[in-house]
Scaffold this active site. Structure first.
Site, mmCIF file in Angstrom:
data_model
loop_
_atom_site.group_PDB
_atom_site.id
_atom_site.type_symbol
_atom_site.label_atom_id
_atom_site.label_comp_id
_atom_site.label_asym_id
_atom_site.label_seq_id
_atom_site.Cartn_x
_atom_site.Cartn_y
_atom_site.Cartn_z
ATOM 1 C CG HIS A 199 -11.895 9.267 59.249
ATOM 2 N ND1 HIS A 199 -10.978 8.971 58.269
ATOM 3 C CD2 HIS A 199 -11.296 8.956 60.422
ATOM 4 C CE1 HIS A 199 -9.871 8.498 58.840
ATOM 5 N NE2 HIS A 199 -10.041 8.480 60.142
ATOM 6 C CD GLN A 328 -16.693 2.068 62.697
ATOM 7 O OE1 GLN A 328 -16.202 1.612 61.681
ATOM 8 N NE2 GLN A 328 -15.976 2.670 63.624
ATOM 9 C CE1 TYR A 334 -30.599 1.864 62.117
ATOM 10 C CE2 TYR A 334 -32.557 3.190 62.510
ATOM 11 C CZ TYR A 334 -31.269 2.829 62.853
ATOM 12 O OH TYR A 334 -30.656 3.432 63.911
HETATM 13 C C1 BG6 Z 1 -8.170 7.137 62.974
HETATM 14 C C2 BG6 Z 1 -7.979 8.112 64.113
HETATM 15 O O1 BG6 Z 1 -7.948 7.762 61.755
HETATM 16 O O2 BG6 Z 1 -9.475 6.632 63.013
HETATM 17 C C3 BG6 Z 1 -8.287 7.461 65.436
HETATM 18 O O3 BG6 Z 1 -6.649 8.581 64.114
HETATM 19 C C4 BG6 Z 1 -9.654 6.812 65.412
HETATM 20 O O4 BG6 Z 1 -8.218 8.384 66.514
HETATM 21 C C5 BG6 Z 1 -9.780 5.915 64.186
HETATM 22 O O5 BG6 Z 1 -9.787 6.049 66.595
HETATM 23 C C6 BG6 Z 1 -11.183 5.361 64.045
HETATM 24 O O6 BG6 Z 1 -11.169 4.357 63.076
HETATM 25 P P1 BG6 Z 1 -12.190 3.147 63.166
HETATM 26 O O7 BG6 Z 1 -11.964 2.381 61.901
HETATM 27 O O8 BG6 Z 1 -11.837 2.373 64.392
HETATM 28 O O9 BG6 Z 1 -13.548 3.742 63.261
#
Ligand code: BG6
Length: 442
Positions: A199, A328, A334
């Site tokens: 991510h 989020q 900003y």
């Molecule tokens: C997932 C992880 O990929 O992403 C989790 O395995 C994590 O541990 C989650 O909580 C977070 O996703 P979001 O969309 O809630 O920010």
């Protein structure tokens, strides 16, 4: 499950869009939707299960579809250990002969560079890269999808988006809950594999990549791969690792006290701050600090781009400019900038140019990441999915550090932080070392 039990299970989560622009009755919509759902069970490793699935699809779904349009999307919400077995079963027994096939895979895509490459090779023998959709659900989040637009559709960013003007970039992921109930999974992966290699690295590549030649999926992914290839593997000296402990309240147990955790001496990090360096003309010398942690004081995902100080000392109180992209909660963008305090004073104050979505886009619903990504699969748009070479480029950056952690290398030092805190005490000094000026923070 029976068909009825299955329907009851899946529809309990379905709620009508809060805007409900068509003013439909929730029950009517749900009933219509239920008619589209069918359910078929099977065993992962038996060809007969997939053959039964194939027959089931042909009789239930495809009977009314025109030849050539009998397309199939397989979505594998499965444990990684059966990805290849199931993909093979589907490919050999349930592959559409007169339509397109697509297969959607969820992370974890391996545990390091070698296992990820192996998985890619195994899947690649069954499905083509065009047919494979690797989900990273962060790519379906509204603000992540917005990053390219902000960068490439605004002239005032393009000129200053480089090492001459940007001092450091912070990408932060905070969750206020621990690994409760997921200890088994989490302990095998840890925070770096769970959210950083995927991510946060995706966010980094969207912030750092060069302008693609078009908005075509391959053009975008080419640029992401290119920038990832400019990043050397993370140096252990550029890492701060931590694990949470209880704050004394039984409702907030430490990581090692999680009943679903079997290794009570685990050294798996639940927090990490890692600095990545991009060795190209645009970014040389600019630290990209990725920070992620479980059991922290708040829920937040954001990018902070901190610009350099203004030269000279004309305005002594002038703080650094900063662009914040809040992914989020409460999507917002900003810009922190300096302004004269209105009135007779000539004092400089820092203020925000604030685009908070809730205030600006009052009647637009923001789709869930999965809603957006699954639609992309149906539309055959790979832009927001991870390509095979992108995956190995990302694993290459993290693998040496991960191996050191896995092997409890003597260089690895684990800090501790209390459940519900901002993270390890060492964090402030760590980010300061890479130029981050916290006096700017809210
Ligand atoms: C997932 C992880 O990929 O992403 C989790 O395995 C994590 O541990 C989650 O909580 C977070 O996703 P979001 O969309 O809630 O920010």
């Amino acid at each position: 499950m029976t068909h009825e039990e299955y329907l009851a299970r899946v529809t309990q989560y379905i709620k009508l869009d809060k805007n409900n622009q068509h003013h439909e009755d929730e029950q009517v919509v749900l009933d219509k939707f239920k008619h589209l759902l069918t359910y078929q069970t099977g065993t992962y490793d038996q060809d007969s299960s997939y053959q039964a699935l194939d027959t089931f699809i042909k009789t239930h779904a495809e009977a009314t579809m025109a030849p050539g349009h009998r397309n199939r999307v397989f979505y594998m919400a499965l444990p990684p250990s059966v990805f290849v077995t199931v993909a093979r079963g589907l490919r050999h027994n349930a592959y559409a002969q007169d339509g397109v096939n697509r297969i959607v895979v969820e992370k974890p895509f391996g545990k390091d560079l070698a296992s990820s490459n192996q998985l890619a090779q195994d899947l690649g023998q069954l499905f083509t890269e065009k047919e494979i959709y690797r989900i990273d659900h962060y790519l379906g989040k509204e603000m992540v999808k917005n990053m390219m637009t902000v960068r490439f559709a605004n002239i005032f960013f393009s000129q200053i988006w480089n090492r001459m003007y940007i001092d450091n970039v912070q990408v932060t992921f905070k969750e206020p809950f621990g690994t409760e109930g997921r200890g088994g999974y989490f302990d095998e992966f840890g925070i770096i594999r769970d959210v950083m290699q995927n991510h946060l690295t995706q966010i980094l590549s969207l912030i750092a990549m060069e302008r693609p030649i078009s908005t075509d999926a391959e053009a975008i992914r080419d640029e992401k791969v290119k920038v990832l290839k400019c990043i050397p593997p993370i140096d252990i000296r550029d890492a701060l690792l931590g694990q949470y402990i209880s704050d004394g309240d039984a409702r907030r147990p430490g990581y090692l006290e999680d009943p679903t955790l079997t290794n009570k001496a685990s050294l798996t990090p639940t927090f990490a701050a890692l600095v990545l360096w991009i060795q190209n003309e645009r970014w040389e010398g600019v630290p990209f600090v990725l920070k992620a942690g479980k059991a922290l004081d708040s829920a937040k995902v954001e990018v902070r781009i901190q610009f350099r100080n203004v030269a000279g000392n004309l305005y002594k109180n002038a703080a650094r400019n900063e662009l914040v992209i809040r992914v989020q909660p409460d999507e917002a963008l900003y810009m922190k900038f300096n302004n004269k305090l209105p009135g007779l004073s000539y004092q400089t104050i820092q203020t925000d140019l604030d685009l908070t979505y809730e205030n600006r886009y009052t009647d637009l619903a923001i789709p869930d990441a999965y809603e957006s990504l699954l639609l992309d699969v149906l539309r055959n748009d790979h832009s927001n999915f991870v390509r095979d070479d992108e995956l190995s480029a990302a694993w290459r950056i993290f693998t040496p550090l991960l191996h050191k952690i896995d092997q409890h290398d003597a260089e690895i030092q684990m800090t501790h932080y209390k459940y519900g805190s901002r993270g390890p005490d060492e964090l402030d000094a760590f980010v300061r070392k890479y130029g981050y000026d916290r006096s700017n923070a809210h």
